[in-house]
Design a protein around this motif. Sequence first.
Motif, PDB file in Angstrom:
ATOM      1  N   SER A 159       0.829  -1.202   0.000  1.00 34.26           N
ATOM      2  CA  SER A 159       0.000   0.000   0.000  1.00 34.26           C
ATOM      3  C   SER A 159       0.865   1.254   0.000  1.00 34.26           C
ATOM      4  O   SER A 159       0.450   2.305  -0.489  1.00 34.26           O
ATOM      5  N   MET A 160       2.085   1.131   0.512  1.00 28.35           N
ATOM      6  CA  MET A 160       2.978   2.291   0.650  1.00 28.35           C
ATOM      7  C   MET A 160       4.225   2.209  -0.215  1.00 28.35           C
ATOM      8  O   MET A 160       5.109   3.060  -0.115  1.00 28.35           O
ATOM      9  N   ASN A 161       4.310   1.219  -1.058  1.00 28.92           N
ATOM     10  CA  ASN A 161       5.553   0.941  -1.781  1.00 28.92           C
ATOM     11  C   ASN A 161       5.622   1.741  -3.084  1.00 28.92           C
ATOM     12  O   ASN A 161       5.352   1.241  -4.169  1.00 28.92           O
ATOM     13  N   SER A 203      13.108   1.197  -1.352  1.00 31.30           N
ATOM     14  CA  SER A 203      12.002   0.318  -0.957  1.00 31.30           C
ATOM     15  C   SER A 203      12.433  -0.681   0.108  1.00 31.30           C
ATOM     16  O   SER A 203      11.604  -1.130   0.916  1.00 31.30           O
ATOM     17  N   LEU A 241      11.630   0.676   3.479  1.00 29.67           N
ATOM     18  CA  LEU A 241      10.248   0.463   3.890  1.00 29.67           C
ATOM     19  C   LEU A 241      10.065  -0.952   4.426  1.00 29.67           C
ATOM     20  O   LEU A 241       9.457  -1.158   5.485  1.00 29.67           O
ATOM     21  N   GLU A 252       0.410  10.773   2.170  1.00 26.86           N
ATOM     22  CA  GLU A 252      -0.244   9.830   1.254  1.00 26.86           C
ATOM     23  C   GLU A 252      -0.008   8.387   1.708  1.00 26.86           C
ATOM     24  O   GLU A 252      -0.933   7.560   1.634  1.00 26.86           O
ATOM     25  N   ARG A 253       1.180   8.089   2.194  1.00 21.39           N
ATOM     26  CA  ARG A 253       1.461   6.728   2.679  1.00 21.39           C
ATOM     27  C   ARG A 253       0.589   6.391   3.890  1.00 21.39           C
ATOM     28  O   ARG A 253       0.051   5.275   3.986  1.00 21.39           O
ATOM     29  N   TYR A 254       0.468   7.342   4.779  1.00 22.60           N
ATOM     30  CA  TYR A 254      -0.382   7.107   5.957  1.00 22.60           C
ATOM     31  C   TYR A 254      -1.830   6.852   5.522  1.00 22.60           C
ATOM     32  O   TYR A 254      -2.475   5.911   6.005  1.00 22.60           O
ATOM     33  N   ARG A 261       1.443  -1.545  -8.115  1.00 22.41           N
ATOM     34  CA  ARG A 261       1.533  -2.015  -6.731  1.00 22.41           C
ATOM     35  C   ARG A 261       0.665  -3.249  -6.508  1.00 22.41           C
ATOM     36  O   ARG A 261       0.989  -4.115  -5.686  1.00 22.41           O
ATOM     37  N   ILE A 305       2.306   8.265  -6.386  1.00 24.78           N
ATOM     38  CA  ILE A 305       1.904   7.213  -5.464  1.00 24.78           C
ATOM     39  C   ILE A 305       1.701   5.892  -6.203  1.00 24.78           C
ATOM     40  O   ILE A 305       1.480   4.862  -5.568  1.00 24.78           O
TER      41      ILE A 305
END
Length: 308
Positions: A60-62, A83, A86, A130-132, A188, A306
């Motif tokens: 979701s955050m990659n 990455s 993360l 955006e990641r959150y 993703r 994103i």
Amino acid sequence: MDSIEYVVNNSDDVKINKNNICSLINIIENSHYNHWSQKNNIFNHFEEKEIIIFAFILESMNFCFWPNYNWKIIYEGKEYFGSDTLLFTLLNAVTNGTIKLNVNDLHNLSKKDFYSFMNNNNQYPVLMEERYNLFKETINIIYSNNDFWNELYSIQSDLDLEQYIVDKFNSFIDISNYKGKSIVFNKRCRLLIADLFYISKTIHNNIKHINNIMGCADYSLPRYFREIEIFEYSNKLTKIIDEEIELQHNSSYEIEIRVATLYVLELMKKELSKKNIIVSSIELDNILWNISRTCKSTKPHHTISIYY
């Protein structure tokens, strides 16, 4: 492939030099695919559902790590960037008990706690907000779906798995429009499919393979393909990228670059099959991505997004 070939055949600013693809084939012949979960057997002590949740929040955050390589982590004595940062930031948060891999706890995780475990040496990745939001959206969808595990474990093919993910999780949808044609990237989402295939015995046994899924159009391979002259850009696009002017998401420039990446992967896969080397598009993508990281490229990246 129809929509991919349409873009390639009608591309204004990105051309593919097929002759230079051959130079990569010999390198690929001696390369092997290793999924990140196989590094140091990092999931030995986790339950299958916990690993699946980890994969969902990871992917979701990659996206988009190149603008801030100060966001890095030392994990078990080794320094990681991009990455990998993360991956090991999440793994570190799980192993030290900062977060727990169940949807109830993750659903209740505060924004403050999220920012706290994502902080490495007073640095955060770009697009942090955006990641959150994507992290919370992903967890909340799983949390609110009482049938999630039954649905996930009932899927019998890689294409059905891709469809399920984009149907249930809007943030994994990655589709562009080019001259009236819809171009499906789902970068993703496809990373997540590979994760689920390699980390979940249940899903692996159900879908059998991931050979129908195309590759992952990101920002690293185009840079590498341009470096080794597989990609040839128009004078206008060359100037834009070399001057590090950001390409807008869904612009024709961005779409042509991403599509050309997928097309080269399919061409290479076909050539490798002639040598009896059978590899999925996602596996080939990962092999080339790792090769690209060892290349001291002089070419700049082209976008902040994103989506990849």
